[in-house]
Design a protein around this motif. Structure first.
Motif, PDB file in Angstrom:
ATOM      1  N   GLU A 206     -22.954   4.844  -3.245  1.00 52.60           N
ATOM      2  CA  GLU A 206     -22.386   3.936  -2.252  1.00 52.60           C
ATOM      3  C   GLU A 206     -21.852   4.774  -1.109  1.00 52.60           C
ATOM      4  O   GLU A 206     -21.067   5.709  -1.306  1.00 52.60           O
ATOM      5  N   PHE A 207     -22.279   4.465   0.110  1.00 52.37           N
ATOM      6  CA  PHE A 207     -21.930   5.264   1.273  1.00 52.37           C
ATOM      7  C   PHE A 207     -21.033   4.462   2.210  1.00 52.37           C
ATOM      8  O   PHE A 207     -21.209   3.246   2.364  1.00 52.37           O
ATOM      9  N   ILE A 208     -20.061   5.162   2.808  1.00 52.82           N
ATOM     10  CA  ILE A 208     -19.176   4.533   3.787  1.00 52.82           C
ATOM     11  C   ILE A 208     -19.110   5.424   5.017  1.00 52.82           C
ATOM     12  O   ILE A 208     -19.360   6.624   4.965  1.00 52.82           O
TER      13      ILE A 208
ATOM     14  N   LEU B  66     -19.286   7.826  -1.953  1.00 56.72           N
ATOM     15  CA  LEU B  66     -18.176   7.637  -2.881  1.00 56.72           C
ATOM     16  C   LEU B  66     -18.561   8.163  -4.261  1.00 56.72           C
ATOM     17  O   LEU B  66     -19.649   7.889  -4.766  1.00 56.72           O
ATOM     18  N   THR B  67     -17.661   8.905  -4.870  1.00 51.26           N
ATOM     19  CA  THR B  67     -17.906   9.462  -6.199  1.00 51.26           C
ATOM     20  C   THR B  67     -16.980   8.894  -7.260  1.00 51.26           C
ATOM     21  O   THR B  67     -17.251   9.040  -8.450  1.00 51.26           O
ATOM     22  N   ASP B  68     -15.884   8.251  -6.849  1.00 54.66           N
ATOM     23  CA  ASP B  68     -14.938   7.668  -7.813  1.00 54.66           C
ATOM     24  C   ASP B  68     -14.148   6.573  -7.106  1.00 54.66           C
ATOM     25  O   ASP B  68     -13.401   6.848  -6.165  1.00 54.66           O
ATOM     26  N   THR B  69     -14.323   5.334  -7.555  1.00 56.93           N
ATOM     27  CA  THR B  69     -13.598   4.204  -6.960  1.00 56.93           C
ATOM     28  C   THR B  69     -12.731   3.497  -8.004  1.00 56.93           C
ATOM     29  O   THR B  69     -12.405   2.328  -7.855  1.00 56.93           O
ATOM     30  N   ARG B  70     -12.347   4.211  -9.053  1.00 59.51           N
ATOM     31  CA  ARG B  70     -11.595   3.582 -10.147  1.00 59.51           C
ATOM     32  C   ARG B  70     -10.146   3.296  -9.784  1.00 59.51           C
ATOM     33  O   ARG B  70      -9.496   2.486 -10.447  1.00 59.51           O
ATOM     34  N   HIS B  71      -9.612   3.948  -8.771  1.00 57.36           N
ATOM     35  CA  HIS B  71      -8.195   3.832  -8.460  1.00 57.36           C
ATOM     36  C   HIS B  71      -7.977   2.835  -7.325  1.00 57.36           C
ATOM     37  O   HIS B  71      -8.736   2.805  -6.354  1.00 57.36           O
ATOM     38  N   ASP B  72      -6.930   2.048  -7.443  1.00 57.10           N
ATOM     39  CA  ASP B  72      -6.646   1.039  -6.425  1.00 57.10           C
ATOM     40  C   ASP B  72      -6.176   1.665  -5.113  1.00 57.10           C
ATOM     41  O   ASP B  72      -6.516   1.182  -4.025  1.00 57.10           O
ATOM     42  N   ARG B  73      -5.394   2.732  -5.205  1.00 55.46           N
ATOM     43  CA  ARG B  73      -4.750   3.287  -4.015  1.00 55.46           C
ATOM     44  C   ARG B  73      -5.614   4.304  -3.282  1.00 55.46           C
ATOM     45  O   ARG B  73      -5.390   4.564  -2.097  1.00 55.46           O
TER      46      ARG B  73
ATOM     47  N   ARG C 252     -17.650  12.530  -1.134  1.00 57.89           N
ATOM     48  CA  ARG C 252     -18.146  13.806  -0.635  1.00 57.89           C
ATOM     49  C   ARG C 252     -18.981  13.555   0.611  1.00 57.89           C
ATOM     50  O   ARG C 252     -19.638  12.518   0.738  1.00 57.89           O
ATOM     51  N   VAL C 253     -18.933  14.508   1.502  1.00 55.13           N
ATOM     52  CA  VAL C 253     -19.693  14.388   2.743  1.00 55.13           C
ATOM     53  C   VAL C 253     -21.184  14.413   2.436  1.00 55.13           C
ATOM     54  O   VAL C 253     -21.670  15.306   1.725  1.00 55.13           O
ATOM     55  N   ARG C 254     -21.893  13.425   2.969  1.00 53.41           N
ATOM     56  CA  ARG C 254     -23.343  13.407   2.824  1.00 53.41           C
ATOM     57  C   ARG C 254     -24.058  13.729   4.132  1.00 53.41           C
ATOM     58  O   ARG C 254     -25.133  14.288   4.135  1.00 53.41           O
ATOM     59  N   ARG C 255     -23.427  13.396   5.259  1.00 52.28           N
ATOM     60  CA  ARG C 255     -24.034  13.722   6.549  1.00 52.28           C
ATOM     61  C   ARG C 255     -22.932  13.902   7.575  1.00 52.28           C
ATOM     62  O   ARG C 255     -22.056  13.037   7.714  1.00 52.28           O
ATOM     63  N   VAL C 256     -22.943  15.030   8.255  1.00 52.87           N
ATOM     64  CA  VAL C 256     -21.950  15.317   9.287  1.00 52.87           C
ATOM     65  C   VAL C 256     -22.480  14.801  10.620  1.00 52.87           C
ATOM     66  O   VAL C 256     -23.571  15.185  11.057  1.00 52.87           O
ATOM     67  N   LEU C 257     -21.705  13.925  11.245  1.00 54.87           N
ATOM     68  CA  LEU C 257     -22.106  13.372  12.541  1.00 54.87           C
ATOM     69  C   LEU C 257     -21.530  14.178  13.698  1.00 54.87           C
ATOM     70  O   LEU C 257     -22.216  14.415  14.693  1.00 54.87           O
TER      71      LEU C 257
ATOM     72  N   VAL D 118     -11.940  13.497   0.410  1.00 54.88           N
ATOM     73  CA  VAL D 118     -13.335  13.839   0.674  1.00 54.88           C
ATOM     74  C   VAL D 118     -13.559  15.337   0.501  1.00 54.88           C
ATOM     75  O   VAL D 118     -12.874  16.159   1.105  1.00 54.88           O
ATOM     76  N   ARG D 119     -14.547  15.687  -0.331  1.00 56.15           N
ATOM     77  CA  ARG D 119     -14.989  17.077  -0.464  1.00 56.15           C
ATOM     78  C   ARG D 119     -16.099  17.367   0.542  1.00 56.15           C
ATOM     79  O   ARG D 119     -16.856  16.483   0.917  1.00 56.15           O
ATOM     80  N   GLY D 120     -16.159  18.621   0.950  1.00 54.24           N
ATOM     81  CA  GLY D 120     -17.262  19.042   1.807  1.00 54.24           C
ATOM     82  C   GLY D 120     -17.052  18.796   3.285  1.00 54.24           C
ATOM     83  O   GLY D 120     -17.995  18.930   4.072  1.00 54.24           O
ATOM     84  N   GLY D 121     -15.825  18.466   3.678  1.00 56.04           N
ATOM     85  CA  GLY D 121     -15.548  18.200   5.086  1.00 56.04           C
ATOM     86  C   GLY D 121     -14.444  19.073   5.631  1.00 56.04           C
ATOM     87  O   GLY D 121     -13.705  19.724   4.880  1.00 56.04           O
TER      88      GLY D 121
END
Length: 385
Positions: free
Chosen positions: A3-5, A43-50, A55-60, A30-33
């Motif tokens: 899932e990408f944001i 997104l690598t982990d969305t288990r937490h509410d807060r 991780r960075v997938r593409r640097v704009l 975010v890792r890699g930025g």
């Protein structure tokens, strides 16, 4: 998950090697930025509410501190910041130490992360490599996974000290090796171990620091950067400036690295360490000092009632309240705290300050280049009030 944001604007560095971003009011680590970049994030982990992790997938929009990789991604396994210049890495680490000391320790400190000798421009410094072994294949463990990452042909893993064998050379040990294989590069030679068994080399190796020889188990604790032991010893000595005959405690002393230098400087040294093998080696390494084998929390009453100075070099979790309370009750003029975790350092500095000590010196060392880790040596002196 896939899932990408984004695009997300990446904010300041956080403890642990992440940068902080926000998405629809939620914090994303975010890792890699790098701070100031704009990126698409997976997104690598969305288990937490807060908060979420990603991780960075593409640097704009890239930071001027970003470095483009020249080799296959696997060559950089084990790194956090291989995409950043060394100067930028050190600035980020300094910011983390500063922030943790302020937020948790309640002190404002000016921090600069220093380079140490022997790291080959940030590469080839890791003298201990812990490899995974599966079906004759040898590689590193993936980030937060049990996946085996094999090295690229011809380059290997860039963090590894080149004096050690390449992973493919360890295949000859496959019949005798367990799931993990550890390579230790010491001043006296190279040792390969697995599950407590020595596959090649010597079970006890020798490391040389400031003209002294230290015997240490190949699978025991020793700083993994070839320049770390000397840099940290110099920092401890320069901070404490021990006087002839002073009583100094070296707590979590290992095989006696700091104790040896302190004894040479004229101090009467008592060391304490939980690992009994390390204590036996410390007694042989530094015969002029006294060493006690005990978990510090259990052995506090054996330390006596007075000390002139104290060196604390606790594990990553820190010293904790019981140890801090006991140490500050000894009336030492100065305490040097060697920390591998900025958050634990901040918490323990708060405890020391609450017991009448103030932070009077900070040095930080880049003994883990290309990763988010940093070693810090702080001096605390007893207030006069």
């Amino acid at each position: 998950m896939n899932e990408f944001i984004g695009p997300l604007e990446l904010g300041p560095i956080a403890h642990g090697g992440h940068v902080v971003a926000r998405h629809e009011g939620r914090v994303v680590f975010v890792r890699g930025g790098l701070p100031g970049e704009t990126a698409i994030v997976e997104l690598t982990d969305t288990r937490h509410d807060r908060y979420w992790n990603g991780r960075v997938r593409r640097v704009l929009e890239a930071s001027p501190d970003r470095v483009e990789p020249e080799l296959a991604p696997a060559a950089y396994a084990g790194t956090d910041f291989a995409f950043a210049t060394l100067a930028a890495q050190r600035r980020l680490k300094a910011q983390v130490v500063t922030e943790q000391l302020a937020r948790l320790g309640g002190v404002d400190a000016e921090v600069r992360v220093e380079a140490v000798s022997g790291d080959r421009e940030g590469w080839g410094w890791r003298t201990r490599m812990r490899y995974l072994h599966e079906d004759g294949r040898v590689g590193l463990r993936g980030y937060h996974t049990d996946e085996l990452v094999e090295p690229p042909a011809g380059t290997g893993f860039l963090l590894a000290d080149p004096r050690g064998p390449a992973p493919h050379d360890l295949a000859r040990h496959a019949a005798r090796a367990g799931r993990e294989i550890t390579v230790t590069v010491a001043d006296s030679g190279v040792t390969v171990t697995s599950d407590g068994r020595v596959l090649s080399g010597e079970p006890v190796v020798t490391q040389q620091v400031r003209g002294m020889d230290f015997r240490v188990r190949a699978d025991g604790f020793w700083q993994v950067h070839p320049g770390a032991a000397e840099a940290l010893t110099d920092a401890v000595l320069n901070a404490l400036r021990v006087r002839e005959g002073e009583r100094v405690l070296d707590l979590y002393c290992g095989v006696g690295l700091f104790a040896g230098a302190l004894a040479r400087a004229g101090a009467r040294v008592t060391g304490m360490e939980a690992n009994q093998t390390a204590v036996r080696l410390a007694r042989a390494n530094v015969p002029q000092a006294r060493f006690l084998a005990s978990r510090l929390e259990r052995g506090l009453t054996r330390l006596g009632t007075r000390a002139d100075a104290v060196v604390l070099d606790p594990p990553r979790s820190g010293a904790g309240k019981r140890v801090i309370d006991a140490v500050t009750g000894l009336g030492a003029r100065a305490i040097v705290y060697v920390a591998c975790d900025p958050a634990a350092l901040g918490r323990d500095v708060a405890g020391l300050r609450a017991r009448g000590y103030e932070l009077t010196g900070v040095r930080a060392f880049d003994i883990f280049p290309m990763t988010h880790h940093v070693e810090t040596v702080v001096l605390l002196t007893r207030g006069q009030g």
